[in-house]
Write a protein that holds these residues in place. Structure first.
Motif, PDB file in Angstrom:
ATOM      1  N   GLU A 156      10.414  10.792   1.460  1.00  0.00           N
ATOM      2  CA  GLU A 156       9.098  11.323   1.130  1.00  0.00           C
ATOM      3  C   GLU A 156       8.063  10.206   1.160  1.00  0.00           C
ATOM      4  OE1 GLU A 156       8.780  14.354  -2.063  1.00  0.00           O
ATOM      5  OE2 GLU A 156      10.856  13.819  -2.489  1.00  0.00           O
ATOM      6  N   PHE A 157       7.007  10.386   1.925  1.00  0.00           N
ATOM      7  CA  PHE A 157       5.971   9.364   2.042  1.00  0.00           C
ATOM      8  C   PHE A 157       5.216   9.164   0.733  1.00  0.00           C
ATOM      9  CE2 PHE A 157       6.638  10.507   6.479  1.00  0.00           C
ATOM     10  CZ  PHE A 157       6.700   9.252   7.066  1.00  0.00           C
ATOM     11  N   ARG A 175       0.850  -1.191   0.000  1.00  0.00           N
ATOM     12  CA  ARG A 175       0.000   0.000   0.000  1.00  0.00           C
ATOM     13  C   ARG A 175       0.886   1.241   0.000  1.00  0.00           C
ATOM     14  NH1 ARG A 175      -4.932  -0.870   4.131  1.00  0.00           N
ATOM     15  NH2 ARG A 175      -5.689   0.849   2.870  1.00  0.00           N
ATOM     16  N   ARG A 176       0.286   2.356  -0.308  1.00  0.00           N
ATOM     17  CA  ARG A 176       1.032   3.613  -0.350  1.00  0.00           C
ATOM     18  C   ARG A 176       1.261   4.142   1.063  1.00  0.00           C
ATOM     19  NH1 ARG A 176       0.933   6.022  -5.520  1.00  0.00           N
ATOM     20  NH2 ARG A 176      -0.224   4.744  -7.009  1.00  0.00           N
ATOM     21  N   ALA A 177       2.484   4.548   1.329  1.00  0.00           N
ATOM     22  CA  ALA A 177       2.822   5.074   2.653  1.00  0.00           C
ATOM     23  C   ALA A 177       2.127   6.402   2.928  1.00  0.00           C
ATOM     24  CB  ALA A 177       4.326   5.240   2.782  1.00  0.00           C
ATOM     25  N   SER A 178       1.673   7.057   1.873  1.00  0.00           N
ATOM     26  CA  SER A 178       0.950   8.319   2.053  1.00  0.00           C
ATOM     27  C   SER A 178      -0.373   8.091   2.795  1.00  0.00           C
ATOM     28  CB  SER A 178       0.679   8.972   0.691  1.00  0.00           C
ATOM     29  OG  SER A 178      -0.019   8.087  -0.163  1.00  0.00           O
ATOM     30  N   GLU A 179      -0.843   6.831   2.865  1.00  0.00           N
ATOM     31  CA  GLU A 179      -2.087   6.506   3.554  1.00  0.00           C
ATOM     32  C   GLU A 179      -1.898   6.376   5.064  1.00  0.00           C
ATOM     33  OE1 GLU A 179      -3.624   2.955   1.838  1.00  0.00           O
ATOM     34  OE2 GLU A 179      -3.702   3.762  -0.203  1.00  0.00           O
ATOM     35  N   ILE A 225       8.364  -0.334   5.723  1.00  0.00           N
ATOM     36  CA  ILE A 225       8.215   0.763   4.767  1.00  0.00           C
ATOM     37  C   ILE A 225       9.339   0.714   3.733  1.00  0.00           C
ATOM     38  CG2 ILE A 225       8.085   3.269   4.502  1.00  0.00           C
ATOM     39  CD1 ILE A 225       7.048   3.367   7.382  1.00  0.00           C
ATOM     40  N   PHE A 226       8.965   0.921   2.474  1.00  0.00           N
ATOM     41  CA  PHE A 226       9.924   0.877   1.363  1.00  0.00           C
ATOM     42  C   PHE A 226       9.957   2.242   0.669  1.00  0.00           C
ATOM     43  CE2 PHE A 226       8.136  -3.290   2.104  1.00  0.00           C
ATOM     44  CZ  PHE A 226       9.234  -4.140   2.081  1.00  0.00           C
ATOM     45  N   PRO A 227      10.956   3.071   0.996  1.00  0.00           N
ATOM     46  CA  PRO A 227      11.056   4.396   0.359  1.00  0.00           C
ATOM     47  C   PRO A 227      11.341   4.281  -1.142  1.00  0.00           C
ATOM     48  CG  PRO A 227      12.382   4.281   2.362  1.00  0.00           C
ATOM     49  CD  PRO A 227      11.987   2.885   2.012  1.00  0.00           C
ATOM     50  N   ASP A 228      11.030   5.347  -1.866  1.00  0.00           N
ATOM     51  CA  ASP A 228      11.343   5.448  -3.299  1.00  0.00           C
ATOM     52  C   ASP A 228      10.883   4.223  -4.078  1.00  0.00           C
ATOM     53  OD1 ASP A 228      12.655   7.942  -2.907  1.00  0.00           O
ATOM     54  OD2 ASP A 228      14.419   6.868  -2.181  1.00  0.00           O
ATOM     55  N   TYR A 264      -1.194  10.702  10.229  1.00  0.00           N
ATOM     56  CA  TYR A 264      -0.273  11.821  10.490  1.00  0.00           C
ATOM     57  C   TYR A 264       0.608  11.511  11.690  1.00  0.00           C
ATOM     58  CZ  TYR A 264       1.423  16.448  11.777  1.00  0.00           C
ATOM     59  OH  TYR A 264       2.229  17.503  12.108  1.00  0.00           O
ATOM     60  N   ASP A 265       0.022  10.897  12.717  1.00  0.00           N
ATOM     61  CA  ASP A 265       0.781  10.568  13.924  1.00  0.00           C
ATOM     62  C   ASP A 265       1.907   9.577  13.610  1.00  0.00           C
ATOM     63  OD1 ASP A 265       1.110  10.575  16.889  1.00  0.00           O
ATOM     64  OD2 ASP A 265       0.541   8.473  16.682  1.00  0.00           O
ATOM     65  N   SER A 266       1.609   8.580  12.795  1.00  0.00           N
ATOM     66  CA  SER A 266       2.623   7.587  12.431  1.00  0.00           C
ATOM     67  C   SER A 266       3.745   8.229  11.623  1.00  0.00           C
ATOM     68  CB  SER A 266       1.978   6.457  11.626  1.00  0.00           C
ATOM     69  OG  SER A 266       1.078   5.715  12.412  1.00  0.00           O
TER      70      SER A 266
END
Length: 205
Positions: free
Chosen positions: A79-80, A50-54, A92-95, A57-59
């Motif tokens: 960047e999320f 899933r997208r980390a942008s989801e 979490i997998f950046p980029d 805010y607290d996380s």
């Protein structure tokens, strides 16, 4: 008085219309192809990412604070909107968002995170593990108790894939550690790079 038409202008206009039609046709089929692409799956759970942008805010704030306190270039803030995460493991997998806005993650994520030849911590002998421990200030937060005996990172079994925190990997030539750490106050994990404080030779493995 009748307007004179130039055959060259007519031909150019026809070519322009054709190019526009072909471009629209190409865009249509490109979108169809994108929509048919299978969702990229987590290397650990083998379920869709899933997208980390989801994330809440607290996380996000806790993740950023955790990375910021490290104050290390190799563990800088990401960047999320360009990251994905595995809901089952919290990793979490950046980029990992492509230019065509699709999630793409495979086992090359280790190399992208920090280049090297990595093996699983559990594949090292006790003597080799002790050499690595002595080369680092601390291994606190890394998974050193429950690790796959297979050296190849992608060969881990499910019981190791779902352990928390996630697997720890060792770069076989330099002793650099690449392992998952739990972000305090969350069930999320980030992949942390840790360089040894002592220069190792290739003979340790």
């Amino acid at each position: 008085m009748p307007i004179e038409t130039n055959p060259v202008d007519i031909a150019l206009f026809g070519i322009f219309i054709l190019v526009v039609f072909l471009a629209l046709f190409g865009i249509f089929w490109f979108n169809v192809w994108l929509n048919r692409l299978p969702a990229s799956k987590s290397p650990y759970s083998r379920l869709p990412l899933r997208r980390a942008s989801e994330l809440s805010y607290d996380s996000k704030e806790k993740i950023l604070r955790f990375l910021y306190k490290m104050f290390q270039y190799d563990n800088r803030i990401f960047e999320f909107k360009k990251a994905a995460f595995c809901r089952e493991t919290g990793r979490i997998f950046p980029d990992s968002i492509t230019w065509y806005d699709k999630i793409k993650v495979d086992w090359s994520f280790l190399q992208k995170r920090f280049p090297g030849r990595y093996v699983s911590w559990g594949s090292l002998t006790e003597e080799q593990q002790e050499i690595i421990r002595q080369a680092h200030d601390s291994l606190v937060g890394f998974q050193t108790d429950f690790s796959s005996p297979h050296s190849k990172p992608s060969a881990l079994e499910a019981k190791y894939a779902f352990a928390k925190p996630g697997p720890l990997y060792v770069e076989i030539e330099t002793g650099v550690l690449l392992g998952w750490k739990i972000v305090p106050g969350t069930e999320l994990e980030v992949l942390v790079v840790q360089k040894p404080t002592v220069i190792l030779t290739t003979s340790y493995l």
